[in-house]
Design an enzyme around this catalytic site. Structure first.
Site, PDB file in Angstrom:
ATOM      1  N   THR A   1       0.820  -1.215   0.000  1.00 44.80           N
ATOM      2  CA  THR A   1       0.000   0.000   0.000  1.00 44.80           C
ATOM      3  C   THR A   1       0.853   1.264   0.000  1.00 44.80           C
ATOM      4  O   THR A   1       1.966   1.277   0.545  1.00 44.80           O
ATOM      5  CB  THR A   1      -0.915   0.011   1.246  1.00 44.80           C
TER       6      THR A   1
ATOM      7  N   TYR B   1      -1.528   0.053   9.919  1.00 46.47           N
ATOM      8  CA  TYR B   1      -1.834  -0.634   8.660  1.00 46.47           C
ATOM      9  C   TYR B   1      -0.621  -0.552   7.726  1.00 46.47           C
ATOM     10  O   TYR B   1      -0.101  -1.576   7.260  1.00 46.47           O
ATOM     11  CB  TYR B   1      -3.076  -0.013   8.016  1.00 46.47           C
TER      12      TYR B   1
END
Ligand code: UDP
Length: 327
Positions: free
Chosen positions: A117, A141
């Site tokens: 990501t 995350y």
């Protein structure tokens, strides 16, 4: 046909990847615990329910299907939740991925495509985000995904595991044929939340912060259509099958849209009002995440075809109105 093990194949991006793999002549074998995924989304190949942490189950699945590669989508992926429950993110995303990577290596399945990501980059003022940008994630995350990237590099050096790492920007849209789409419970991502506000499923969208240093004060993101994103995965798989070296690719279009611009585009596409209110910042959010890389286009030959904002919203809206999963 060659099998590909798709973890998270019952989820949003994984289910679209299964469709793309099938179309490319592979058999996608979905491995998913159905915590956030949907059995109804598994339409393009066999389904095996299991946990990433269950090494014995993974070993049995590798032995049964002898996959030529792993595509690893299964993960928790919400920035807000990652800030409040970091332990779940480290355990599921890092420990779970490590178990999967060990199982793949032990089974001799040495081609690994990983969903990473742009959240691994963090905040960089006036810096073009390309694959060489330092990774300084602002939230658990992003940190958990960066850790898995490191594990893949170490396993590459030690055991010859080859990887393609894709750092996604913001994924949106749905299969235009309506077979699969985005369906989270609860929904937290901007475009589907907005569609719920438009159709009255929720009272309003709350804009997470209007005092960012951007032209209209709201966060800027780079949105890529899920169909284009999964096409890149098939190209990444072929890259590995051609024996090329491990590589990292950003997947974004290079165009940034603020939250307010996404609201305006949704109003135009759906011809409906978007009820919204202005709220505080969400912890862990970077001001601007826009890809500055052309590597995927240059090296993989990736050409996004549906990643315009009106097309992504139109495809998401069609799915929102017509598609859903029961279980
Ligand atoms: N966002 C928002 N309201 C919402 C959901 C998201 O303002 O209900 C904002 C969020 O803070 C971020 C952008 O929209 O700036 C995209 O968020 P999303 O959760 O869709 O993806 P992320 O960038 O976290 O991967």
């Amino acid at each position: 046909m060659s099998n590909v093990l798709v973890t998270g194949g019952a989820g949003y991006i994984g289910s679209h990847a299964c469709k793309a793999l099938r179309a490319a002549g592979f058999t996608p074998v979905t491995y998913d615990n159905l915590v956030t995924g949907w059995k109804d989304a598994v339409k393009f190949g066999p389904f095996e329910q299991g946990e990433l942490s269950d090494r014995a189950r993974l070993d049995a699945v590798f032995a049964q299907y002898e996959p030529v590669a792993v595509m690893h989508f299964a993960a928790l992926s919400q920035v807000g939740e990652a800030m409040s429950e970091p332990g779940r993110y480290w355990r599921n995303n890092v420990e779970g991925s490590l178990t999967l990577i060990e199982a793949a290596t032990a089974a001799g399945c040495l081609n690994f495509v990983f969903s990473s990501t742009c959240a691994t980059y963090g905040e960089h003022d006036n810096v073009v985000l390309d694959e060489g940008t330092p990774q300084e994630p602002l939230n658990a995350y992003g940190a958990s995904k960066r850790a898995v990237e490191d594990i893949l590099r170490d396993f590459g050096a030690a055991y010859g595991l080859k990887h393609v790492i894709f750092r996604y920007f913001n994924v949106a849209g749905a299969d235009p044929e309506g077979e699969v789409g985005e369906h989270h419970r609860p929904e937290t991502h901007l475009i589907p939340v907005m569609l719920e506000a438009i159709d009255g499923t929720r009272p309003a969208l709350t804009i997470n912060g209007t005092d960012y240093d951007t032209p209209d004060g709201t966060c800027v993101r780079d949105y890529v259509h899920v169909m284009d994103l999964v096409d890149a995965h098939v190209l990444g798989l072929k890259w590995l099958q051609d024996g090329k070296e491990s590589r990292v690719f950003n997947l974004g279009t290079g165009d940034g849209f603020s939250v307010r611009e996404v609201i305006d585009a949704s109003r135009a596409v759906t011809n409906r009002e978007v009820p919204y209110s202005e709220g505080p910042r969400r912890a862990g959010d970077a001001t601007k995440l826009v890809s500055g890389s052309t590597r995927a286009a240059a090296e993989l030959g990736w050409t996004p075809e549906r990643s315009t904002m009106p097309q992504m919203i139109a495809d998401a809206w069609r799915w929102h109105q017509n598609g859903h999963y029961e279980g």
